[in-house]
Design an enzyme around this catalytic site. Structure first.
Site, PDB file in Angstrom:
ATOM      1  NE  ARG A 150    -102.303 -14.071 -15.642  1.00 16.29           N
ATOM      2  CZ  ARG A 150    -102.821 -12.791 -16.440  1.00 16.29           C
ATOM      3  NH1 ARG A 150    -104.122 -12.700 -16.333  1.00 16.29           N
ATOM      4  NH2 ARG A 150    -102.106 -12.224 -17.103  1.00 16.29           N
ATOM      5  CG  ASP A 173    -111.410 -13.862 -20.881  1.00 16.05           C
ATOM      6  OD1 ASP A 173    -111.072 -12.895 -21.013  1.00 16.05           O
ATOM      7  OD2 ASP A 173    -110.987 -14.861 -22.055  1.00 16.05           O
ATOM      8  CB  SER A 174    -110.423 -10.149 -18.378  1.00 18.33           C
ATOM      9  OG  SER A 174    -109.873 -10.651 -19.969  1.00 18.33           O
ATOM     10  NE  ARG A 213    -101.169 -13.257 -21.229  1.00 20.89           N
ATOM     11  CZ  ARG A 213    -100.101 -13.728 -20.688  1.00 20.89           C
ATOM     12  NH1 ARG A 213     -99.818 -13.762 -19.557  1.00 20.89           N
ATOM     13  NH2 ARG A 213     -99.148 -14.470 -21.306  1.00 20.89           N
ATOM     14  CB  THR A 234    -107.756 -14.546 -30.198  1.00 17.04           C
ATOM     15  OG1 THR A 234    -108.161 -15.676 -29.466  1.00 17.04           O
ATOM     16  CG2 THR A 234    -107.250 -13.456 -29.350  1.00 17.04           C
ATOM     17  CG  HIS A 263    -104.889 -11.975 -24.414  1.00 12.17           C
ATOM     18  ND1 HIS A 263    -105.264 -12.370 -25.751  1.00 12.17           N
ATOM     19  CD2 HIS A 263    -103.869 -12.620 -24.165  1.00 12.17           C
ATOM     20  CE1 HIS A 263    -104.683 -13.290 -25.891  1.00 12.17           C
ATOM     21  NE2 HIS A 263    -103.646 -13.456 -24.883  1.00 12.17           N
ATOM     22  NE  ARG A 269     -98.258 -10.283 -23.290  1.00 15.21           N
ATOM     23  CZ  ARG A 269     -98.733 -11.434 -24.017  1.00 15.21           C
ATOM     24  NH1 ARG A 269     -98.067 -12.703 -23.830  1.00 15.21           N
ATOM     25  NH2 ARG A 269     -99.819 -11.278 -24.671  1.00 15.21           N
ATOM     26  CD  GLN A 277    -106.651 -18.677 -29.763  1.00 13.01           C
ATOM     27  OE1 GLN A 277    -105.750 -19.406 -29.316  1.00 13.01           O
ATOM     28  NE2 GLN A 277    -106.116 -17.595 -30.641  1.00 13.01           N
TER      29      GLN A 277
HETATM   30  C1  FNR Z   1    -103.549 -16.420 -22.549  1.00 11.77           C
HETATM   31  N1  FNR Z   1    -104.677 -16.188 -23.457  1.00 11.77           N
HETATM   32  C2  FNR Z   1    -104.723 -16.420 -24.602  1.00 11.77           C
HETATM   33  N2  FNR Z   1    -105.614 -16.173 -25.474  1.00 11.77           N
HETATM   34  C3  FNR Z   1    -105.805 -16.644 -26.744  1.00 11.77           C
HETATM   35  O1  FNR Z   1    -106.750 -16.375 -27.387  1.00 11.77           O
HETATM   36  N3  FNR Z   1    -104.883 -17.669 -27.334  1.00 11.77           N
HETATM   37  C4  FNR Z   1    -103.861 -17.852 -26.482  1.00 11.77           C
HETATM   38  O2  FNR Z   1    -103.020 -18.733 -26.962  1.00 11.77           O
HETATM   39  C5  FNR Z   1    -103.775 -17.360 -25.134  1.00 11.77           C
HETATM   40  N4  FNR Z   1    -102.565 -17.496 -24.496  1.00 11.77           N
HETATM   41  C6  FNR Z   1    -102.702 -17.132 -23.124  1.00 11.77           C
HETATM   42  C7  FNR Z   1    -101.500 -17.447 -22.538  1.00 11.77           C
HETATM   43  C8  FNR Z   1    -101.232 -17.145 -21.088  1.00 11.77           C
HETATM   44  C9  FNR Z   1    -100.223 -17.663 -20.104  1.00 11.77           C
HETATM   45  C10 FNR Z   1    -102.469 -16.532 -20.362  1.00 11.77           C
HETATM   46  C11 FNR Z   1    -102.384 -16.010 -18.945  1.00 11.77           C
HETATM   47  C12 FNR Z   1    -103.461 -16.039 -21.165  1.00 11.77           C
HETATM   48  C13 FNR Z   1    -105.842 -15.392 -23.014  1.00 11.77           C
HETATM   49  C14 FNR Z   1    -106.935 -16.172 -22.121  1.00 11.77           C
HETATM   50  O3  FNR Z   1    -107.497 -16.999 -23.201  1.00 11.77           O
HETATM   51  C15 FNR Z   1    -107.812 -15.268 -21.381  1.00 11.77           C
HETATM   52  O4  FNR Z   1    -108.271 -14.313 -22.139  1.00 11.77           O
HETATM   53  C16 FNR Z   1    -107.409 -14.586 -20.172  1.00 11.77           C
HETATM   54  O5  FNR Z   1    -106.440 -15.636 -19.454  1.00 11.77           O
HETATM   55  C17 FNR Z   1    -108.489 -14.293 -19.315  1.00 11.77           C
HETATM   56  O6  FNR Z   1    -107.725 -13.507 -18.174  1.00 11.77           O
HETATM   57  P1  FNR Z   1    -107.468 -14.039 -16.791  1.00 11.77           P
HETATM   58  O7  FNR Z   1    -108.536 -15.179 -16.209  1.00 11.77           O
HETATM   59  O8  FNR Z   1    -106.158 -14.895 -16.953  1.00 11.77           O
HETATM   60  O9  FNR Z   1    -107.453 -12.885 -15.847  1.00 11.77           O
END
Ligand code: FNR
Length: 393
Positions: A341, A317-318, A289, A173, A286, A182, A143
């Site tokens: 998560r 996702d999400s 977030r 991304t 994301h 946040r 990524q």
């Molecule tokens: C992320 N996500 C994320 N995405 C990405 O492309 N690069 C990254 O470094 C990160 N880092 C990251 C840290 C943390 C603590 C979280 C919770 C999320 C987003 C991740 O890839 C994904 O899109 C989401 O976590 C999906 O949502 P849910 O399943 O957590 O609800």
């Protein structure tokens, strides 16, 4: 070969609960306030995060009876021209050493062991080469947090290292050119990338081009001025809004393999992805977030699939928290779901074994959900919109 579910029942004792809704509170008790705020926290009031979850509850599965099948459902799916045994992969999550000292090494090893592709974040607390080593002969994808065009040499370096280390697809991304608003992290005064132990920047500090750039500019090694180096790396991978659709051609030139754009939430953008000729998209916000007050990711999925689903691979996702959520996203047209998560909670609760427990629980739950609903396989032929009903209309 036994079902994943039966294997689950053979656990002498699970490392922690099989209840998916217990993973978050259990992990919260294990983590520092900073780490807890970072992983659980959402943008602003948390509205997008809540909508992500609520969207799943608007759809219900219609179970069919007396379906004569050959046995347990075939869970395999085809993406990026290849068939994978399961329709999930590990979402890119940065700075995993704040959740467990083994961080990305543990999650990459678990993914390989469970036959699930691993997406490594640019913001990892472990170098590209070390993640590859831990992932062994697993399937791994890289990524990219995309540096601005003035730093093309760093982007090229990251891409060539990833290629060399066996990462076979590139996820770019697009929703995080700066971190979202946040409140949890701001209340804690916490930025995981600017910690004094520099956990959050290991992947960057190991990059030879970033290192020589830094030396050229400051006349010192990174190790002599760690704070400036961390600030600079963070600025490099979160450069602010600095790319347009034309810039995708640059990535195509420097990446020999599939490119998937992550963070798509509108039909218009999905059509642009087709136009610029990428191989896939991740319908994602994301995990809520980045933009507060945004649309739910699942809510946008069917429209996006209708517009572009036959032209590129749609990942999703999400908000996925259980097997039924995977079933709903697949029924609405996703080809593969990224787990976010939940596996981080597994990592916090039990390292590599904890991640594995979460992945296997989700897959076992998904397998049995399909089986009990009379859905013969995870392919669109069987798992499609006919198995769902919207209960709010
Ligand atoms: C992320 N996500 C994320 N995405 C990405 O492309 N690069 C990254 O470094 C990160 N880092 C990251 C840290 C943390 C603590 C979280 C919770 C999320 C987003 C991740 O890839 C994904 O899109 C989401 O976590 C999906 O949502 P849910 O399943 O957590 O609800």
């Amino acid at each position: 070969e036994k079902s994943i579910y039966q294997k689950g029942l053979q656990y002498e004792r699970p490392p922690f609960s099989f209840h998916p809704e217990q993973w978050e509170p259990a992990a919260e008790q294990r983590m520092s306030a900073d780490a807890r705020g970072y992983v659980v926290g959402n943008a602003g009031t948390g509205e997008t995060g809540r909508k992500n979850r609520e969207a799943f509850k608007k759809w219900s599965i219609l179970p069919k009876r007396l379906v004569t099948t050959k046995g347990l459902p075939d869970l395999s799916t085809k993406v990026l021209g290849q068939r994978f045994p399961f329709p999930i992969c590990v979402a890119p999550v940065g700075v995993q050493c704040i959740f467990n000292p083994d961080g990305e090494r543990a999650s990459a090893a678990a993914a390989a062991r469970d036959g699930v592709p691993y997406i490594m974040s640019t913001a990892s607390s472990t170098s590209i080469e070390d993640v590859a080593k831990a992932n062994g002969d697993g399937v791994r994808w890289f990524q990219l947090y995309w540096p601005s065009r003035e730093n093309d040499d760093i982007t090229i370096s990251l891409l060539s290292r990833a290629k060399e280390a066996g990462f076979s697809a590139l996820f770019v991304t697009l929703d995080t050119y700066i971190l979202g608003w946040r409140p949890s992290d701001m209340d804690n005064g916490y930025n995981p990338f600017l910690r004094s132990d520099n956990i959050g920047v290991a992947a960057g500090f190991s990059d030879p081009v970033f290192r020589s750039r830094f030396k050229e500019k400051h006349g010192t090694e990174i190790e002599d001025d760690l704070h400036s180096a961390a600030t600079e790396w963070t600025g490099t991978i979160f450069p602010g809004l600095s790319h347009g659709w034309d810039d995708i051609q640059f990535l195509k030139k420097h990446w020999d393999g599939p490119i998937i754009l992550k963070g798509i939430q509108t039909v218009e953008d999905a059509k642009m992805c087709v136009e610029v000729g990428v191989d896939g998209i991740v319908v994602s916000n994301h995990g809520g977030r980045q933009v507060d007050g945004g649309v739910s990711s699942l809510g946008m999925l069917p429209r996006i699939v209708d517009a572009v689903g036959d032209k590129l691979d749609v990942f999703f996702d999400s908000g996925i928290r259980a097997g039924a959520d995977i079933a709903k996203a697949m029924a609405l047209g996703a080809k593969m779901c990224l787990i976010g998560r939940p596996y981080i909670y597994g990592l916090a609760l039990g390292g590599e074994g904890g991640v594995s427990h979460v992945l296997k629980s989700l897959l076992g739950d998904f397998e049995l959900t399909l089986h009990l609903a009379g859905i013969e396989s995870a392919s669109p032929e069987h798992l499609n919109r006919d198995v769902l009903i919207r209960e709010d209309q």
